[in-house]
Design a protein around this motif. Structure first.
Motif, short mmCIF file in Angstrom:
data_model
loop_
_atom_site.label_atom_id
_atom_site.label_comp_id
_atom_site.label_asym_id
_atom_site.label_seq_id
_atom_site.Cartn_x
_atom_site.Cartn_y
_atom_site.Cartn_z
N ALA A 128 34.20 -49.81 -19.95
CA ALA A 128 35.78 -49.77 -19.58
C ALA A 128 36.37 -48.53 -20.17
O ALA A 128 37.37 -48.09 -19.48
CB ALA A 128 36.03 -51.10 -20.34
N ARG A 129 36.27 -48.15 -21.21
CA ARG A 129 36.81 -46.99 -21.97
C ARG A 129 36.64 -45.72 -21.15
O ARG A 129 37.80 -45.28 -20.64
CB ARG A 129 36.38 -46.87 -23.37
N ASP A 130 35.29 -45.66 -20.62
CA ASP A 130 34.98 -44.65 -19.74
C ASP A 130 35.90 -44.75 -18.50
O ASP A 130 36.41 -43.54 -17.89
CB ASP A 130 33.58 -44.53 -19.58
N LYS A 131 35.78 -45.73 -17.94
CA LYS A 131 36.70 -46.19 -16.68
C LYS A 131 37.97 -45.75 -16.62
O LYS A 131 38.57 -44.82 -15.65
CB LYS A 131 36.62 -47.42 -16.28
N TYR A 132 38.76 -46.04 -17.80
CA TYR A 132 40.25 -45.91 -17.71
C TYR A 132 40.41 -44.23 -18.20
O TYR A 132 41.27 -43.58 -17.69
CB TYR A 132 40.99 -46.60 -18.66
N ALA A 133 39.50 -43.84 -19.00
CA ALA A 133 39.81 -42.28 -19.51
C ALA A 133 39.35 -41.35 -18.11
O ALA A 133 40.26 -40.34 -17.90
CB ALA A 133 38.55 -42.05 -20.49
#
Length: 166
Positions: free
Chosen positions: A42-47
């Motif tokens: 999820a973090r990688d997606k939004y980054a």
């Protein structure tokens, strides 16, 4: 922060709620690894969304930093998941250390034969250290002293190198 948490969809809110200290304390290592993976994704997606969107606006605004206000929500979501990832990582590291020490204790116990009357260990002979070795090693746990002694040794090595170069 609270406004941003309210703007998350239900799946994302549930994922962030799973990182509460009460929920994390109940999980075992495998569950923590699974949660860590889901939060990292999820973090990688939004980054990635933030970087991609900002990079398309670079020509319009003149830089990714100037384009940030238009893309603030993705950046904030990435930060929320980054904080959650840090919490899960801490609990995962703690669980990994615990399981590693338990595994080590099992291996040591399995490697030692069952002795009813262990033989007394022979006293270890004191090791002799040369004067230079004893002088070069810091005696205490004082980091300032260690740095100072290292700087002194380095300075002497530089002087010697200059003499050798002549």
């Amino acid at each position: 922060m609270k406004a941003l948490l309210n703007s998350l969809n239900e799946d994302e809110k549930a994922l962030v709620r799973e990182t509460g200290s009460g929920e994390l304390a109940d999980l075992e290592e495998d569950g923590l690894v699974d949660l860590h993976t889901r939060i990292r994704r999820a973090r990688d997606k939004y980054a990635k969304l933030y970087r991609r969107t900002a990079s398309t606006r670079v020509a319009e605004h003149g830089g990714r930093g100037k384009a940030r206000p238009k893309n603030l929500r993705n950046a904030q979501k990435a930060e929320v998941f980054e904080d959650a990832l840090a919490r899960v990582s801490w609990y995962l590291a703690r669980a990994a250390r615990r399981s590693a020490s338990a595994l080590k204790a099992e291996r040591v116990a399995a490697a030692q034969p069952d002795r009813r009357h262990p033989r007394p260990a022979a006293p270890a002979a004191p090791r002799k250290r040369s004067r230079t070795t004893a002088r070069l090693r810091p005696t205490g746990a004082d980091p300032a002293r260690s740095r100072r002694e290292a700087a002194t040794r380095a300075k002497g090595a530089r002087r010697q190198a200059r003499r050798d170069a002549r």
